[in-house]
Scaffold this active site. Sequence first.
Site, PDB file in Angstrom:
ATOM      1  N   ASP A  27       0.828  -1.211   0.000  1.00  0.00           N
ATOM      2  CA  ASP A  27       0.000   0.000   0.000  1.00  0.00           C
ATOM      3  C   ASP A  27       0.864   1.265   0.000  1.00  0.00           C
ATOM      4  OD1 ASP A  27      -2.358   1.408  -0.027  1.00  0.00           O
ATOM      5  OD2 ASP A  27      -2.794   1.136   2.102  1.00  0.00           O
ATOM      6  N   HIS A  44       2.339   3.298  -9.010  1.00  0.00           N
ATOM      7  CA  HIS A  44       2.177   1.854  -9.240  1.00  0.00           C
ATOM      8  C   HIS A  44       3.377   1.320 -10.016  1.00  0.00           C
ATOM      9  CE1 HIS A  44      -1.744   2.268  -7.590  1.00  0.00           C
ATOM     10  NE2 HIS A  44      -2.272   2.888  -8.623  1.00  0.00           N
ATOM     11  N   LEU A 138      10.534 -20.783  -4.543  1.00  0.00           N
ATOM     12  CA  LEU A 138       9.626 -19.855  -3.844  1.00  0.00           C
ATOM     13  C   LEU A 138       8.281 -19.852  -4.559  1.00  0.00           C
ATOM     14  CD1 LEU A 138       9.241 -17.319  -1.831  1.00  0.00           C
ATOM     15  CD2 LEU A 138       9.840 -15.931  -3.811  1.00  0.00           C
TER      16      LEU A 138
HETATM   17  C1  IPE Z   1      -5.517  -2.683  -0.228  1.00  0.00           C
HETATM   18  O1  IPE Z   1      -5.148  -1.354  -0.391  1.00  0.00           O
HETATM   19  C2  IPE Z   1      -5.446  -3.402  -1.534  1.00  0.00           C
HETATM   20  C3  IPE Z   1      -4.115  -3.563  -2.092  1.00  0.00           C
HETATM   21  C4  IPE Z   1      -2.990  -3.235  -1.517  1.00  0.00           C
HETATM   22  C5  IPE Z   1      -4.064  -4.164  -3.381  1.00  0.00           C
HETATM   23  P1  IPE Z   1      -6.233  -0.207  -0.570  1.00  0.00           P
HETATM   24  O2  IPE Z   1      -5.479   1.061  -0.674  1.00  0.00           O
HETATM   25  O3  IPE Z   1      -7.148  -0.535  -1.688  1.00  0.00           O
HETATM   26  O4  IPE Z   1      -7.037  -0.298   0.795  1.00  0.00           O
HETATM   27  P2  IPE Z   1      -7.915   0.784   1.549  1.00  0.00           P
HETATM   28  O5  IPE Z   1      -8.921   1.291   0.565  1.00  0.00           O
HETATM   29  O6  IPE Z   1      -6.989   1.875   1.993  1.00  0.00           O
HETATM   30  O7  IPE Z   1      -8.513   0.053   2.705  1.00  0.00           O
HETATM   31  C1  IPE Z   2      -1.566   0.257  -3.387  1.00  0.00           C
HETATM   32  O1  IPE Z   2      -1.374   1.628  -3.434  1.00  0.00           O
HETATM   33  C2  IPE Z   2      -1.827  -0.331  -4.743  1.00  0.00           C
HETATM   34  C3  IPE Z   2      -3.225  -0.704  -4.989  1.00  0.00           C
HETATM   35  C4  IPE Z   2      -4.168  -0.690  -4.102  1.00  0.00           C
HETATM   36  C5  IPE Z   2      -3.569  -1.117  -6.334  1.00  0.00           C
HETATM   37  P1  IPE Z   2      -2.582   2.657  -3.430  1.00  0.00           P
HETATM   38  O2  IPE Z   2      -2.968   2.956  -4.833  1.00  0.00           O
HETATM   39  O3  IPE Z   2      -3.681   2.176  -2.561  1.00  0.00           O
HETATM   40  O4  IPE Z   2      -1.863   3.932  -2.783  1.00  0.00           O
HETATM   41  P2  IPE Z   2      -2.482   4.940  -1.718  1.00  0.00           P
HETATM   42  O5  IPE Z   2      -3.012   4.144  -0.579  1.00  0.00           O
HETATM   43  O6  IPE Z   2      -3.557   5.705  -2.421  1.00  0.00           O
HETATM   44  O7  IPE Z   2      -1.322   5.797  -1.323  1.00  0.00           O
HETATM   45 MG    MG Z   3      -4.076   2.400  -0.589  1.00  0.00          MG
END
Ligand code: IPE
Ligand code: IPE
Ligand code: MG
Length: 249
Positions: A27, A44, A138
């Site tokens: 995240d 990303h 792995l």
């Molecule tokens: C969780 O992250 C999903 C992934 C890391 C793929 P999100 O950014 O989507 O989660 P919330 O919305 O903060 O809970």
């Molecule tokens: C995690 O990063 C990747 C996915 C959920 C696809 P985010 O896109 O949720 O990044 P933040 O949480 O907005 O910083």
């Molecule tokens: Mg996120």
Amino acid sequence: MSTVPTDILGTIRAHGAIPRHIAIIMDGNGRWAQARDLPRPAGHQAGMAAVREVVEGGLAAGVEVLTLFAFSQENWRRPQAEIDALMHLLGDYIARETAELTSNSVQVHFLGDLDRLSPSARTAVQFLEEATAEGGALNLNLCVSYGARAEIVRAAQRLAAEVAGGKRTIESLDEKALARELYTAPWPDPDLLIRTSGEYRLSNFLLWQLAYAEFYVTPVLWPDFSRHHLYEAIRDYQQRDRRFGRVTV
Ligand code: IPE
Ligand code: IPE
Ligand code: MG
């Protein structure tokens, strides 16, 4: 100056107990991009380097299973342009990493509702699974279009169909039977869950499998996460007292 010993891999090896299965909620990509005035997809894209880091770091440490949350069922609610960018990156990852993954003997599995992927993304996913099927060093599970509640519902439906078809009795339904119908059936439950970007929530990830996992939350944003951070998490894990409901004497 770093406050962490440089030979942290040697330290964690010396302390034994490397987690067999590590799950990671990757995240913070959007915030990483935002901090640099870049569009979210740039975050990303940068996050792919961190995936490489944890795969290589996991291999070096002797981790058996790495389960990464890449795209949740709820992430389908994001703007279409961001979803498109993520799906494009998935294809890029597969095109760029297949050779490296096979040569490192990594076996890749995709976990989730893959029917929602575009036909070309599905083809790429199948290609990577087939290309790495012989890998024995792995297991890398990539959770895409994944939601834990949906996974449990799916498992319940499969069991119910077996009961309805006379293939099993209601009495035979137990925890093992349900676990066998989850995407993660072949692997032991995660020992350690890491979430980056400082959020203290599960966001519908592996609700069943994380029952006794140790949690580790770091403020580091996913694109900045390196194998060194992975080893710090393992070091922290090694200092936990896992009781599984019992008492330690
Ligand atoms: C969780 O992250 C999903 C992934 C890391 C793929 P999100 O950014 O989507 O989660 P919330 O919305 O903060 O809970
Ligand atoms: C995690 O990063 C990747 C996915 C959920 C696809 P985010 O896109 O949720 O990044 P933040 O949480 O907005 O910083
Ligand atoms: Mg996120």
